[in-house]
Design an enzyme around this catalytic site. Structure first.
Site, mmCIF file in Angstrom:
data_model
loop_
_atom_site.group_PDB
_atom_site.id
_atom_site.type_symbol
_atom_site.label_atom_id
_atom_site.label_comp_id
_atom_site.label_asym_id
_atom_site.label_seq_id
_atom_site.Cartn_x
_atom_site.Cartn_y
_atom_site.Cartn_z
ATOM 1 N N LYS A 1 24.340 45.834 30.824
ATOM 2 C CA LYS A 1 25.135 44.805 31.301
ATOM 3 C C LYS A 1 25.023 44.574 32.902
ATOM 4 C CE LYS A 1 29.128 43.715 32.990
ATOM 5 N NZ LYS A 1 28.711 42.553 33.890
ATOM 6 N N GLY B 1 29.112 50.577 41.110
ATOM 7 C CA GLY B 1 30.094 49.461 41.351
ATOM 8 C C GLY B 1 31.435 50.014 42.284
ATOM 9 N N SER B 2 32.391 49.264 42.345
ATOM 10 C CA SER B 2 33.536 49.682 43.117
ATOM 11 C C SER B 2 34.217 50.871 42.630
ATOM 12 C CB SER B 2 34.641 48.208 43.043
ATOM 13 O OG SER B 2 35.049 48.197 41.768
ATOM 14 N N GLY C 1 34.845 51.968 38.858
ATOM 15 C CA GLY C 1 34.411 53.434 38.287
ATOM 16 C C GLY C 1 35.313 54.483 37.831
ATOM 17 N N GLU D 1 28.589 55.714 40.501
ATOM 18 C CA GLU D 1 27.937 55.587 42.092
ATOM 19 C C GLU D 1 28.834 54.570 42.486
ATOM 20 O OE1 GLU D 1 26.069 57.160 44.517
ATOM 21 O OE2 GLU D 1 25.072 57.562 42.665
ATOM 22 N N CYS E 1 25.705 49.992 49.351
ATOM 23 C CA CYS E 1 26.781 51.031 49.285
ATOM 24 C C CYS E 1 26.336 51.996 50.303
ATOM 25 C CB CYS E 1 26.586 51.800 47.936
ATOM 26 S SG CYS E 1 25.156 51.632 47.429
ATOM 27 N N GLU F 1 36.108 50.883 52.580
ATOM 28 C CA GLU F 1 34.876 50.198 52.579
ATOM 29 C C GLU F 1 35.317 48.642 52.384
ATOM 30 O OE1 GLU F 1 32.813 50.258 48.453
ATOM 31 O OE2 GLU F 1 30.811 50.922 49.838
HETATM 32 P P1 ADP Z 1 31.966 44.622 42.724
HETATM 33 O O1 ADP Z 1 31.950 43.208 41.707
HETATM 34 O O2 ADP Z 1 32.842 44.570 43.718
HETATM 35 O O3 ADP Z 1 30.387 44.755 42.654
HETATM 36 P P2 ADP Z 1 32.705 45.888 40.137
HETATM 37 O O4 ADP Z 1 33.136 47.241 40.069
HETATM 38 O O5 ADP Z 1 34.005 45.023 39.828
HETATM 39 O O6 ADP Z 1 32.326 45.781 41.757
HETATM 40 O O7 ADP Z 1 31.569 45.306 39.234
HETATM 41 C C1 ADP Z 1 30.580 46.417 39.033
HETATM 42 C C2 ADP Z 1 30.060 46.182 37.710
HETATM 43 O O8 ADP Z 1 30.957 46.558 36.610
HETATM 44 C C3 ADP Z 1 29.780 44.751 37.413
HETATM 45 O O9 ADP Z 1 28.693 44.628 36.450
HETATM 46 C C4 ADP Z 1 31.145 44.277 36.699
HETATM 47 O O10 ADP Z 1 30.859 43.380 35.621
HETATM 48 C C5 ADP Z 1 31.404 45.601 35.814
HETATM 49 N N1 ADP Z 1 32.806 45.651 35.465
HETATM 50 C C6 ADP Z 1 33.940 45.197 35.982
HETATM 51 N N2 ADP Z 1 35.014 45.593 35.464
HETATM 52 C C7 ADP Z 1 34.864 46.492 34.545
HETATM 53 C C8 ADP Z 1 35.713 47.297 33.625
HETATM 54 N N3 ADP Z 1 36.771 47.228 33.567
HETATM 55 N N4 ADP Z 1 34.657 48.070 32.648
HETATM 56 C C9 ADP Z 1 33.563 48.074 32.744
HETATM 57 N N5 ADP Z 1 32.603 47.469 33.622
HETATM 58 C C10 ADP Z 1 33.333 46.664 34.628
#
Ligand code: ADP
Length: 494
Positions: free
Chosen positions: A175, A228-229, A233, A250, A284, A385
């Site tokens: 995804k 991601g964030s 995470g 990460e 990052c 960050e």
């Molecule tokens: P940002 O959008 O600030 O880069 P996110 O951590 O929100 O950081 O997004 C990173 C990835 O994680 C994206 O692909 C996002 O769709 C996905 N994501 C967001 N929320 C969830 C969740 N609750 N469970 C799994 N994946 C998620």
């Protein structure tokens, strides 16, 4: 009509089960609609996970060198399509073409590295403690892996995971971030052309809270890699924890570049310009803190300010532009919020801090490269960050203090020191708490065959890249072969 893109599940391109879609727009010009993508459901994830589980039965039996060969072919196709992919990536992500070409190149490097790794994947053999007995251990695949990726490296990060994961014998439900789905589809197209069989790689587009969460929760998904964030995470880690799943995280960084008085100042200046404002600060590993020794503090800031004033902001697809847009409105608001916090807490914004003006900028999510001076180590802008072109400059009086400031955050991804003193450099390499330390180079610039990841709140101990990524994408199988012809009891008969 906008172009309509699809998911790829069980070897077929398909829509979301409820036909929902979302739009993908150019962050440099929000009137430019790239296309629509499936807003998928948990049912789509279920189909993808089942398809990956079925495909795993055969894929794991294909010899690893043959799986590696598919990656090598994918790398060759990427090489041929490099410019075209970079243009697509700049259109949906915003960074300048030179940087998106670099992003594709990182995918190519990873493909060629992982391709040959199919011929290694070394195991370890040790002597047995008993006579006429042989001990072997080797890597085996895990099964279905879930991959959830961000938008800032739309090609590199997926390839860091998919290529080694496939070579190791796993299958995927992938995804990508909602902001960069087109690049992800191109990667899938390339892997199909390179020969990935039906069901081995599935892509399901959509929202993190539905598609991402459904991947994490699906019982057939054995391992999850997330970039991601920190906030998301942690949620992913909790969900994996209650289900006893492997998880590679990460997350955030708050990377610092230290400049000592004996450093090559021009080099240090170019380093921080690239580290802090390349990719509009949306890496990052971006340099978000600059720790300057007091002896060069004022002169360095003067030079830095005049260099930053010359940076050309604009659409990354137009030659000469150096700082592209912020990825989306939400992220730009977040940057504006941090700028306000910095001012409120008493830091001095010496350049930038606003949305830039100009006819060619008014339909994009642009933000000025921004420098705060007089920042103290505990201010919010020195701790959290920001993920944007905002640099916090902190003064130090010694190497020890510089390292203490560098370490004084919850994160530990990247770091850098500029000095000509070998002893100072070695102390920094030893004492900085980070997964990556650069000497006389900026905080950014990872190479595909080296471990990538961070300590403290940045990650959970795993590393992407290099040989270390195979530690995440494999399990160890220990094998004991007894050729003595009689019962030998370990710990009893020896
Ligand atoms: P940002 O959008 O600030 O880069 P996110 O951590 O929100 O950081 O997004 C990173 C990835 O994680 C994206 O692909 C996002 O769709 C996905 N994501 C967001 N929320 C969830 C969740 N609750 N469970 C799994 N994946 C998620």
């Amino acid at each position: 009509m906008p172009q309509k893109f699809q998911n790829y599940i069980d070897g077929l391109w398909c829509d979301s089960s409820d036909m929902g879609t979302f739009e993908n727009r150019n962050p440099a010009n929000w009137n430019d609609l790239i296309g629509t993508f499936p807003l998928s459901t948990s049912q789509d994830v279920d189909r993808a996970a089942n398809s990956a589980a079925n495909a795993f039965k055969k894929w794991r039996l294909l010899p690893a060198p043959a799986r590696g060969e598919i990656c090598r072919k994918a790398g060759e196709i990427m090489l041929l399509r490099k410019d075209e992919i970079a243009a697509i990536m700049t259109r949906e992500m915003g960074k300048p073409l030179a940087e998106t070409k670099g992003d594709v190149q990182e995918g190519i490097d990873t493909a060629f590295y992982c391709g040959t790794e199919g011929r290694r994947l070394f195991g370890i053999n040790t002597p047995s403690e008993l006579p006429n007995k042989m001990n072997l251990s080797f890597r085996v695949p895990i099964g279905v892996c879930g991959l959830i990726t961000p938008w800032n490296f739309p090609m590199a990060i997926p390839t860091w995971n998919i290529f080694p994961g496939l070579v190791a014998g796993n299958t995927f439900v992938f995804k990508p971030a909602e902001d960069t789905p087109h690049t992800a589809n191109i990667l899938v197209e390339i892997l199909i052309e390179a020969g990935v069989p039906q069901g081995v790689l599935n892509i399901v587009h959509g929202a993190g809270t539905t598609v991402g969460a459904a991947i994490v929760e699906h019982p057939l998904v054995q391992a999850v890699s997330f970039t991601g964030s920190t906030k998301t995470g942690k949620t992913v880690a909790e969900q994996c924890g209650t289900r006893a799943k492997h998880v590679c995280l990460e997350m955030g960084g708050k990377n610092a570049q230290i400049v000592m008085p004996d450093a090559d100042m021009e080099l240090a200046l170019h380093g921080v310009l690239w580290g802090a404002f390349g990719t509009t600060g949306q890496r990052c590993t971006a340099t978000s803190r600059l720790i300057l020794h007091e002896a060069i503090y004022d002169s360095f800031i003067d030079k830095l300010k005049s260099q930053v004033a010359t940076l050309k902001i604009g659409d990354g697809s137009i030659g000469g532009n150096q700082v592209g847009p912020i990825i989306n409105e939400k992220q730009r608001r977040n940057i504006e919020r941090y700028v306000k916090i910095g001012i409120d807490e008493g830091a001095n914004c010496i350049i930038g801090g606003s949305i830039p003006k100009g006819a060619d900028l008014e339909n994009g999510w642009f933000f000025e490269p921004t420098i705060f001076t007089d920042v103290t180590p505990n201010m919010t802008i020195a701790q959290e960050e920001i993920f944007g072109p905002v640099l916090s400059v902190i003064k130090c009086t010694s190497l020890e203090e510089a390292i203490e400031i560098s370490n004084g955050v919850i994160y530990g991804l990247s770091s850098s020191i500029y000095t000509r003193d070998i002893n100072a450099a070695m102390v920094a390499v030893r004492d900085i708490e980070a997964g990556i330390t650069y000497v006389n180079a900026p905080t950014i610039g990872a190479e595909a065959h080296m471990p990538f990841g961070g300590v403290k709140a940045t990650g959970n101990g795993h590393r992407e890249g290099g040989w270390t990524v195979f530690d995440f994408y494999t399990e160890w199988k220990s094998v004991y072969i007894d050729f003595s012809g009689h019962l030998q009891r370990a710990q009893i008969d020896n």
